[in-house]
Scaffold this motif. Sequence first.
Motif, PDB file in Angstrom:
ATOM      1  N   LEU A   1      12.259  -6.984 -28.780  1.00 14.27           N
ATOM      2  CA  LEU A   1      11.777  -6.256 -27.613  1.00 14.27           C
ATOM      3  C   LEU A   1      12.252  -4.809 -27.652  1.00 14.27           C
ATOM      4  O   LEU A   1      11.480  -3.874 -27.387  1.00 14.27           O
ATOM      5  N   LEU A   2      13.505  -4.598 -28.011  1.00 14.84           N
ATOM      6  CA  LEU A   2      14.046  -3.241 -28.079  1.00 14.84           C
ATOM      7  C   LEU A   2      13.372  -2.425 -29.178  1.00 14.84           C
ATOM      8  O   LEU A   2      13.084  -1.236 -28.997  1.00 14.84           O
ATOM      9  N   GLN A   3      13.114  -3.055 -30.316  1.00 14.03           N
ATOM     10  CA  GLN A   3      12.444  -2.344 -31.409  1.00 14.03           C
ATOM     11  C   GLN A   3      11.011  -1.975 -31.026  1.00 14.03           C
ATOM     12  O   GLN A   3      10.544  -0.871 -31.324  1.00 14.03           O
ATOM     13  N   ALA A   4      10.315  -2.897 -30.361  1.00 10.80           N
ATOM     14  CA  ALA A   4       8.950  -2.609 -29.927  1.00 10.80           C
ATOM     15  C   ALA A   4       8.941  -1.468 -28.918  1.00 10.80           C
ATOM     16  O   ALA A   4       8.118  -0.545 -29.004  1.00 10.80           O
ATOM     17  N   GLU A   5       9.867  -1.509 -27.960  1.00 12.15           N
ATOM     18  CA  GLU A   5       9.933  -0.458 -26.941  1.00 12.15           C
ATOM     19  C   GLU A   5      10.181   0.900 -27.579  1.00 12.15           C
ATOM     20  O   GLU A   5       9.568   1.908 -27.201  1.00 12.15           O
ATOM     21  N   ALA A   6      11.068   0.942 -28.560  1.00 16.80           N
ATOM     22  CA  ALA A   6      11.390   2.215 -29.211  1.00 16.80           C
ATOM     23  C   ALA A   6      10.175   2.784 -29.935  1.00 16.80           C
ATOM     24  O   ALA A   6       9.921   3.995 -29.896  1.00 16.80           O
ATOM     25  N   ARG A   7       9.414   1.909 -30.602  1.00 16.46           N
ATOM     26  CA  ARG A   7       8.228   2.376 -31.322  1.00 16.46           C
ATOM     27  C   ARG A   7       7.144   2.856 -30.354  1.00 16.46           C
ATOM     28  O   ARG A   7       6.506   3.889 -30.580  1.00 16.46           O
ATOM     29  N   VAL A   8       6.940   2.111 -29.280  1.00 16.54           N
ATOM     30  CA  VAL A   8       5.936   2.509 -28.289  1.00 16.54           C
ATOM     31  C   VAL A   8       6.338   3.829 -27.629  1.00 16.54           C
ATOM     32  O   VAL A   8       5.500   4.723 -27.432  1.00 16.54           O
ATOM     33  N   ARG A   9       7.623   3.963 -27.322  1.00 16.52           N
ATOM     34  CA  ARG A   9       8.091   5.205 -26.687  1.00 16.52           C
ATOM     35  C   ARG A   9       7.938   6.390 -27.634  1.00 16.52           C
ATOM     36  O   ARG A   9       7.484   7.468 -27.238  1.00 16.52           O
ATOM     37  N   ARG A  10       8.307   6.207 -28.901  1.00 14.48           N
ATOM     38  CA  ARG A  10       8.224   7.305 -29.871  1.00 14.48           C
ATOM     39  C   ARG A  10       6.787   7.793 -30.037  1.00 14.48           C
ATOM     40  O   ARG A  10       6.532   8.998 -30.110  1.00 14.48           O
ATOM     41  N   TYR A  11       5.849   6.867 -30.089  1.00 10.64           N
ATOM     42  CA  TYR A  11       4.437   7.253 -30.213  1.00 10.64           C
ATOM     43  C   TYR A  11       3.979   8.028 -28.991  1.00 10.64           C
ATOM     44  O   TYR A  11       3.328   9.075 -29.104  1.00 10.64           O
ATOM     45  N   HIS A  12       4.319   7.526 -27.812  1.00 11.01           N
ATOM     46  CA  HIS A  12       3.808   8.145 -26.591  1.00 11.01           C
ATOM     47  C   HIS A  12       4.473   9.481 -26.280  1.00 11.01           C
ATOM     48  O   HIS A  12       3.890  10.313 -25.576  1.00 11.01           O
ATOM     49  N   GLU A  13       5.661   9.711 -26.805  1.00 15.81           N
ATOM     50  CA  GLU A  13       6.297  11.016 -26.609  1.00 15.81           C
ATOM     51  C   GLU A  13       5.476  12.136 -27.260  1.00 15.81           C
ATOM     52  O   GLU A  13       5.549  13.294 -26.840  1.00 15.81           O
ATOM     53  N   LYS A  14       4.672  11.786 -28.274  1.00 16.80           N
ATOM     54  CA  LYS A  14       3.812  12.779 -28.921  1.00 16.80           C
ATOM     55  C   LYS A  14       2.653  13.212 -28.023  1.00 16.80           C
ATOM     56  O   LYS A  14       1.999  14.224 -28.277  1.00 16.80           O
ATOM     57  N   GLN A  15       2.373  12.419 -26.986  1.00 13.07           N
ATOM     58  CA  GLN A  15       1.218  12.687 -26.132  1.00 13.07           C
ATOM     59  C   GLN A  15       1.538  13.602 -24.946  1.00 13.07           C
ATOM     60  O   GLN A  15       0.626  14.005 -24.228  1.00 13.07           O
ATOM     61  N   LEU A  16       2.786  13.921 -24.728  1.00 13.56           N
ATOM     62  CA  LEU A  16       3.154  14.700 -23.552  1.00 13.56           C
ATOM     63  C   LEU A  16       2.408  16.027 -23.499  1.00 13.56           C
ATOM     64  O   LEU A  16       2.406  16.801 -24.455  1.00 13.56           O
ATOM     65  N   MET A  17       1.759  16.269 -22.375  1.00 12.06           N
ATOM     66  CA  MET A  17       1.117  17.567 -22.148  1.00 12.06           C
ATOM     67  C   MET A  17       2.112  18.495 -21.467  1.00 12.06           C
ATOM     68  O   MET A  17       2.961  18.045 -20.691  1.00 12.06           O
ATOM     69  N   THR A  18       2.008  19.763 -21.736  1.00 15.57           N
ATOM     70  CA  THR A  18       2.887  20.751 -21.113  1.00 15.57           C
ATOM     71  C   THR A  18       2.064  21.794 -20.376  1.00 15.57           C
ATOM     72  O   THR A  18       0.891  22.013 -20.673  1.00 15.57           O
TER      73      THR A  18
END
Length: 432
Positions: free
Chosen positions: A88-105
């Motif tokens: 679960l922790l590994q999956a969360e880390a991968r999902v979070r890392r991918y979505h951090e690339k999507q942040l709009m500024t």
Amino acid sequence: MLRLDSTQSDFTERLTALLAFETAQDPAVDQAVADICAGVKTRGDAAVLEYTARFDRLPAASMADLTLGRDALQAAFERLPADLSSALLQAEARVRRYHEKQLMTSWSYEEDDGTLLGQQVTAIDRVGIYVPGGKAAYPSSVLMNAVPARVAGVGEIIMVVPTPGGERNDLVLAAAYISGVDKVFTIGGAQAVAALAYGTDSVPQVDKITGPGNAWVAAAKRRVFGVVGIDMVAGPSEILVVCDGSTDPDWIAMDLFSQAEHDEIAQAILLCPSSEYLDRVAASIERLLPTMPRRDIISASLGGRGALIAVRDLDEACAIANTIAPEHLELSVADPEAWLPRLRHAGAIFMGRYTSESLGDYCAGPNHVLPTSRTARFASPLGVYDFQKRTSLIRVSRAGAQQLGRIASVLAHGEGLTAHARSAELRLDAPD
């Protein structure tokens, strides 16, 4: 399982019939959901308790009995076996890392006359995520909804999950803990959606609701849209496999099973230029199906909405794939990147023989909340951008008002809106 051939004279008609899915809401369900939503809107917690006891066989003296805070979620995480908590922790880390690339500024630029134009990006204040319960438990759905919301900077995440008969799933609650959910209510169905949309004494009103559910949940999301935002109204799960005939047929059969096991009305389709290969996959399906715990659901799905389709070549397979616009598209071919330019419509594309769709469901990184029922023609996967909103910024300088005011005045008079015109004209040649 239905067999089709693109060379058949009636192929287009038969494909259209295969893809047809009645998205219109059942009038009986719609009326029942309308009554439930009205009840929750007017009676709040009392209505939620009543419907939860009736539909989920879960009587409760108060909403406190159906509420879980961070301490309870942490306890659920700590009860997990080590292998589950690690995965679960590994999956969360991968999902979070991918979505951090999507942040709009936020951004802005200043014109020569001092006028500033731009865009301010802010997170939604509070969101509600719906996690299905019942036929199966979906910790992955928790991650896919909560993680992008947290990455976006959402202030508070409220989760609802039905627990029929009071049976709580520690894996689901643990996923809520590690992905940053603030509070969980063990309620489901239309009453949960209504509680999130309208707010009750116990359930805070949210600004947006995301997450899949059954027909009752879908009807409720349609009904409350406008009061709150929603992500989408999801239909049955779908997988389309485009294969060149060189992948192990057992792999493809199991990939088709992976979506068919979700629901009797899920859809699994295989496109291939080789009829002989389709025969091999059909044989694999027949041999492997009896070994599956959810074989009755898989059988109903494949028999009712599945198909093995022979095509002339991979070019035609891509053209048919664009017509289908599937939720999940597996591109099980030797050189998947070469075919990407031909593929315009899909929720997610899984490239290469080793990229099973199931990896995307759990831990690859991209979101598994995807457009269904051909909506991939115009819709996109859930992401961080769904939990952020954009505000336009306009600061007009005195010099800028001279030029823009004259343009606006002409257009406003052209529309017959005199006050608009005068508002702009009053600022022309105005003193500093």
